[in-house]
Design a protein around this motif. Structure first.
Motif, PDB file in Angstrom:
ATOM      1  N   MET A  81       0.834  -1.201   0.000  1.00  0.00           N
ATOM      2  CA  MET A  81       0.000   0.000   0.000  1.00  0.00           C
ATOM      3  C   MET A  81       0.871   1.254   0.000  1.00  0.00           C
ATOM      4  O   MET A  81       0.580   2.225  -0.712  1.00  0.00           O
ATOM      5  CB  MET A  81      -0.940  -0.018   1.203  1.00  0.00           C
ATOM      6  CG  MET A  81      -1.999  -1.110   1.128  1.00  0.00           C
ATOM      7  SD  MET A  81      -3.201  -1.058   2.482  1.00  0.00           S
ATOM      8  CE  MET A  81      -2.281  -1.856   3.796  1.00  0.00           C
ATOM      9  N   THR A  82       1.948   1.227   0.774  1.00  0.00           N
ATOM     10  CA  THR A  82       2.871   2.359   0.791  1.00  0.00           C
ATOM     11  C   THR A  82       3.486   2.572  -0.591  1.00  0.00           C
ATOM     12  O   THR A  82       3.612   3.706  -1.074  1.00  0.00           O
ATOM     13  CB  THR A  82       3.977   2.122   1.832  1.00  0.00           C
ATOM     14  OG1 THR A  82       3.376   1.967   3.124  1.00  0.00           O
ATOM     15  CG2 THR A  82       4.960   3.277   1.865  1.00  0.00           C
ATOM     16  N   ALA A  83       3.843   1.465  -1.251  1.00  0.00           N
ATOM     17  CA  ALA A  83       4.434   1.555  -2.589  1.00  0.00           C
ATOM     18  C   ALA A  83       3.431   2.109  -3.597  1.00  0.00           C
ATOM     19  O   ALA A  83       3.786   2.928  -4.459  1.00  0.00           O
ATOM     20  CB  ALA A  83       4.923   0.179  -3.035  1.00  0.00           C
ATOM     21  N   GLY A  84       2.177   1.673  -3.504  1.00  0.00           N
ATOM     22  CA  GLY A  84       1.156   2.176  -4.416  1.00  0.00           C
ATOM     23  C   GLY A  84       0.954   3.672  -4.271  1.00  0.00           C
ATOM     24  O   GLY A  84       0.839   4.407  -5.262  1.00  0.00           O
ATOM     25  N   ARG A  85       0.932   4.135  -3.035  1.00  0.00           N
ATOM     26  CA  ARG A  85       0.770   5.575  -2.805  1.00  0.00           C
ATOM     27  C   ARG A  85       1.994   6.359  -3.278  1.00  0.00           C
ATOM     28  O   ARG A  85       1.870   7.479  -3.786  1.00  0.00           O
ATOM     29  CB  ARG A  85       0.521   5.833  -1.322  1.00  0.00           C
ATOM     30  CG  ARG A  85      -0.945   5.675  -0.956  1.00  0.00           C
ATOM     31  CD  ARG A  85      -1.229   6.212   0.403  1.00  0.00           C
ATOM     32  NE  ARG A  85      -2.654   6.403   0.575  1.00  0.00           N
ATOM     33  CZ  ARG A  85      -3.236   6.512   1.758  1.00  0.00           C
ATOM     34  NH1 ARG A  85      -2.512   6.441   2.862  1.00  0.00           N
ATOM     35  NH2 ARG A  85      -4.536   6.698   1.841  1.00  0.00           N
ATOM     36  N   LYS A  86       3.156   5.765  -3.122  1.00  0.00           N
ATOM     37  CA  LYS A  86       4.370   6.447  -3.582  1.00  0.00           C
ATOM     38  C   LYS A  86       4.314   6.667  -5.091  1.00  0.00           C
ATOM     39  O   LYS A  86       4.731   7.717  -5.597  1.00  0.00           O
ATOM     40  CB  LYS A  86       5.602   5.627  -3.201  1.00  0.00           C
ATOM     41  CG  LYS A  86       6.919   6.331  -3.505  1.00  0.00           C
ATOM     42  CD  LYS A  86       8.114   5.547  -2.968  1.00  0.00           C
ATOM     43  CE  LYS A  86       9.413   6.305  -3.233  1.00  0.00           C
ATOM     44  NZ  LYS A  86      10.591   5.569  -2.704  1.00  0.00           N
ATOM     45  N   THR A  87       3.782   5.689  -5.811  1.00  0.00           N
ATOM     46  CA  THR A  87       3.645   5.824  -7.262  1.00  0.00           C
ATOM     47  C   THR A  87       2.686   6.957  -7.606  1.00  0.00           C
ATOM     48  O   THR A  87       2.973   7.799  -8.471  1.00  0.00           O
ATOM     49  CB  THR A  87       3.145   4.504  -7.874  1.00  0.00           C
ATOM     50  OG1 THR A  87       4.066   3.460  -7.562  1.00  0.00           O
ATOM     51  CG2 THR A  87       3.014   4.614  -9.383  1.00  0.00           C
ATOM     52  N   ILE A  88       1.535   6.990  -6.946  1.00  0.00           N
ATOM     53  CA  ILE A  88       0.563   8.059  -7.198  1.00  0.00           C
ATOM     54  C   ILE A  88       1.173   9.424  -6.896  1.00  0.00           C
ATOM     55  O   ILE A  88       1.040  10.377  -7.677  1.00  0.00           O
ATOM     56  CB  ILE A  88      -0.708   7.835  -6.353  1.00  0.00           C
ATOM     57  CG1 ILE A  88      -1.476   6.615  -6.857  1.00  0.00           C
ATOM     58  CG2 ILE A  88      -1.603   9.076  -6.377  1.00  0.00           C
ATOM     59  CD1 ILE A  88      -2.642   6.225  -5.975  1.00  0.00           C
ATOM     60  N   ASP A  89       1.839   9.528  -5.766  1.00  0.00           N
ATOM     61  CA  ASP A  89       2.401  10.819  -5.369  1.00  0.00           C
ATOM     62  C   ASP A  89       3.479  11.279  -6.343  1.00  0.00           C
ATOM     63  O   ASP A  89       3.581  12.472  -6.659  1.00  0.00           O
ATOM     64  CB  ASP A  89       2.969  10.728  -3.949  1.00  0.00           C
ATOM     65  CG  ASP A  89       1.881  10.538  -2.898  1.00  0.00           C
ATOM     66  OD1 ASP A  89       0.698  10.790  -3.216  1.00  0.00           O
ATOM     67  OD2 ASP A  89       2.207  10.119  -1.772  1.00  0.00           O
TER      68      ASP A  89
END
Length: 689
Positions: free
Chosen positions: A440-448
């Motif tokens: 989940m942290t990785a997914g948000r990092k991509t979006i950001d």
């Protein structure tokens, strides 16, 4: 001497920079040259991981004698279909119309200087074979045809332009109710094409059909359809056992050349693995079979190790070829494996991975697949399953280390907005379902990262390469990113996510939406003018951008109560409804969006000291796509809550609300009463309509 492709951002175009062909990138310069010299255009579309693109390049584009003919008769243009999916869509459709055959890559089209196609094909061999003429013979025939028919081909009302215009759907002027008849038609179609022995749909070559698998898992979740779950689980399990799955390094290849999933077309695409990661998470939630969660973990391990950039975004693909041969990086010789492993390991692994059988790859090498299960080997060797697993794991580590020393397949390191959005959504969704905080942290990092670096002055860029974003984004880029941001909101609410989601949705409506007929064009209003502006609703290798836009706008409308979002979604579903009924197999994602529209899941808002406990409890019986949001102060300041809730907000007791947009049912002061409201939602939702 390098040609004009040397400075291009696309790794695929740069692969052709040393060709003797006088390649141009797509642009005004090439077409102006064609017009001035009265030459037709040879348009070649491919991508970096494409095996047959490499074959045609080696056979024809690298040969000075063939390049001389190309340069003399044509203006030659190279296009990366991943950077320019708009061009690929248009000319694939034109190819099908002209040749009455399915397209593919490499796509070889012949155009007038006005970009109008008049002939084409896919792969052409240098010499006549496979029932195909030699490439030089084709070039000479096209030159003669263009010379003799140039005046007619240059007409503004060329029939191919009329045919392309007719591919966009026309709105039905009559009033009608949307129903779920396409859903039943789709399930019946999938049942009729299902392979009951090896899984999948249809025969060889066999593609994963990840959208169909996810749809079937969701159908089981919503309707308890055990046949749907069986088709999806059998397919995923067969793929995991087969060679389409990389048993040494993880990750799925693009498709299998046989019906048993044994021998793949070896390229690994980011989008395939994103879609299959989501299917694996759904499979794990539906079946509780540990193989799906383990496979998801191995897939993400491969993703983070081999496909992730230092900035937390993901590269596009790994090539099928290395050292000029397809699959060379992945296949083994049996004696080679024997020399790497201990005798105890090899006795087990040779039978587990099919090394004790005749070679299965082009009659000279072995591509690993699960030939015998751990349970079968446990009985044969009279060993506990844990011992068999231990030997296989140890052997796999040794094989991975050994294989890592080989010349690696080429990496296409460009960053595509649409594919990264799909992967961000998959990481967020699977992380939420499987309880993986790192994902989940990785997914948000991509979006950001995409928000900071690919969102410029209120618009999205499609590609990031050489430290710069470029090319205005397409429908898929916006729609997939909207779904990824909404998935982030499902995990826990960040005000910046809601702001970003509404900004994306607003661009979808202003740049892509057709307010007259409904539906979204693939390119925005300010995009480069081409011979056609597609508005497709069906799935391809990627989910339909129109369907993704509908899903995103429906959910965002449910969150915000903003009627233009849900109105555009409604009109788009009506535009494609007839096609969904007539051709359900091509409209899986749109039919999923239709079910989202019909089911109209609520938004559950929670507040108070036990909000997190309530959230964990009620999620167990909810649709995986439902929103359950903790009403922190940040949420209360961002969401358009009903006025009564704002005035009488409970501070010290746990309370829940079942809402749609700005309208909510009466507050629930106990977990039991909230669960009862959710149980009765199919009836009570009419109160909020």
């Amino acid at each position: 001497m390098a040609n004009r492709l040397k400075e291009e951002t696309s790794p695929y175009l740069r692969q052709h920079a040393e060709n003797p062909v006088d390649w141009y990138p797509w642009g005004k310069e090439a077409f102006e040259k064609a017009r001035l010299e009265e030459k037709p255009v040879l348009l070649s579309i491919g991508y970096a991981a494409c095996h047959w693109c490499h074959v045609m390049a080696h056979e024809s584009f690298e040969r000075p004698d063939i390049a001389k003919v190309m340069n003399e008769f044509f203006v030659n243009i190279k296009v990366d279909r991943e950077e320019r999916p708009d061009l690929d869509q248009i000319y694939q459709m034109a190819h099908t119309m002209i040749t009455r055959r399915n397209g593919g890559w490499p796509l070889t089209m012949f155009l007038t200087p006005s970009q109008v196609p008049f002939a084409g094909g896919t792969y052409f061999p240098a010499q006549p074979r496979f029932g195909l003429p030699g490439f030089v013979q084709v070039l000479e025939q096209i030159r003669d045809f263009y010379r003799d028919h140039r005046e007619g081909l240059e007409k503004e009302d060329h029939p191919i332009l009329q045919y392309l215009g007719q591919t966009n759907p026309v709105a039905d002027s009559t009033e009608f109710e949307l129903d779920l008849s396409p859903s039943e038609a789709l399930v019946n179609n999938l049942k009729s094409r299902f392979d009951p022995e090896f899984g999948g749909f249809g025969g060889a070559p066999k593609f994963p059909h990840a959208m169909d698998l996810s749809y079937l898992f969701r159908r089981f979740h919503r309707k308890g359809d055990s046949t749907a779950a069986h088709m999806a689980t059998l397919t995923l399990s067969a793929m995991k056992r087969g060679g389409i799955w990389d048993h040494v390094g993880g990750g799925f290849a693009r498709y299998s050349v046989d019906e048993r999933w044994l021998i793949p077309h070896f390229e690994k695409m980011l989008y395939d693995n994103a879609l299959l990661l989501e299917a694996l998470a759904l499979g794990a939630s539906v079946s509780r079979n540990p193989v799906y969660s383990r496979t998801a973990e191995e897939l993400v391990g491969w993703l983070f190790r081999e496909m992730r950039s230092e900035h937390g975004v993901y590269y596009s693909s790994l090539d099928a070829d290395s050292e000029g041969e397809e699959g060379r990086f992945y296949v083994f010789q049996a004696e080679e494996v024997r020399s790497i492993l201990s005798d105890e390991e090899y006795r087990v692994v040779s039978k587990h991975y099919g090394l004790s059988e005749p070679p299965n790859f082009e009659s000279h090498a072995w591509h690993l697949y699960e030939a015998r299960s751990i349970g079968e080997l446990s009985k044969e060797f009279h060993l506990p399953e844990s011992d068999i697993e231990s030997r296989i794991d140890s052997a796999r580590q040794k094989l991975f280390t050994y294989r890592s020393l080989r010349v690696r397949p080429g990496l296409d390191d460009k960053i595509l907005a649409s594919w990264n959005a799909l992967m961000a959504k998959a990481l967020l969704f699977s992380g939420r379902i499987l309880g993986k905080q790192e994902w989940m942290t990785a997914g948000r990092k991509t979006i950001d990262y995409m928000h900071r670096n690919m969102w410029k002055n209120g618009v999205l860029m499609a590609v990031y390469s050489k430290k710069e974003p470029f090319l205005p984004a397409y429908l898929d880029d916006y729609a997939f990113l909207l779904l990824a941001v909404l998935e982030s909101i499902r995990i826990d609410f960040r005000p910046e996510d809601l702001s970003f989601a509404t900004a994306i949705a607003d661009v979808l409506l202003t740049e892509f939406y057709d307010p007259e007929s409904g539906g979204f064009y693939f390119t925005g209003k300010n995009h480069e003018a081409l011979i056609h502006r597609p508005k497709n609703g069906h799935d391809g290798a990627l989910p339909s951008g129109n369907a993704a836009a509908v899903q995103g706008l429906l959910w965002l409308g449910t969150l915000t109560g903003h009627l233009p979002y849900t109105s555009a979604a409604d009109q788009t579903l009506r535009l494609y409804f007839a096609q969904m009924k007539e051709q359900p197999a091509g409209y899986t994602t749109m039919i999923s969006a239709l079910e989202t529209y019909s089911d109209s899941q609520p938004v559950i808002l929670l507040a108070g000291p036990q909000a997190e406990d309530w959230k964990n409890t009620i999620r167990q019986g909810l649709d995986p796509e439902a929103f359950v949001i903790d009403l922190t102060s940040a949420v209360r300041n961002s969401l358009p809550l009903p006025e009564g809730m704002r005035k009488h907000f409970p501070e010290n007791k746990t309370t829940g609300w079942v809402c749609r947009g700005t309208m909510c049912l009466p507050s629930a002061d106990s977990l039991e009463s909230l669960q009862e409201q959710l149980r009765l939602w199919p009836l009570s939702k009419k109160e909020l309509s």
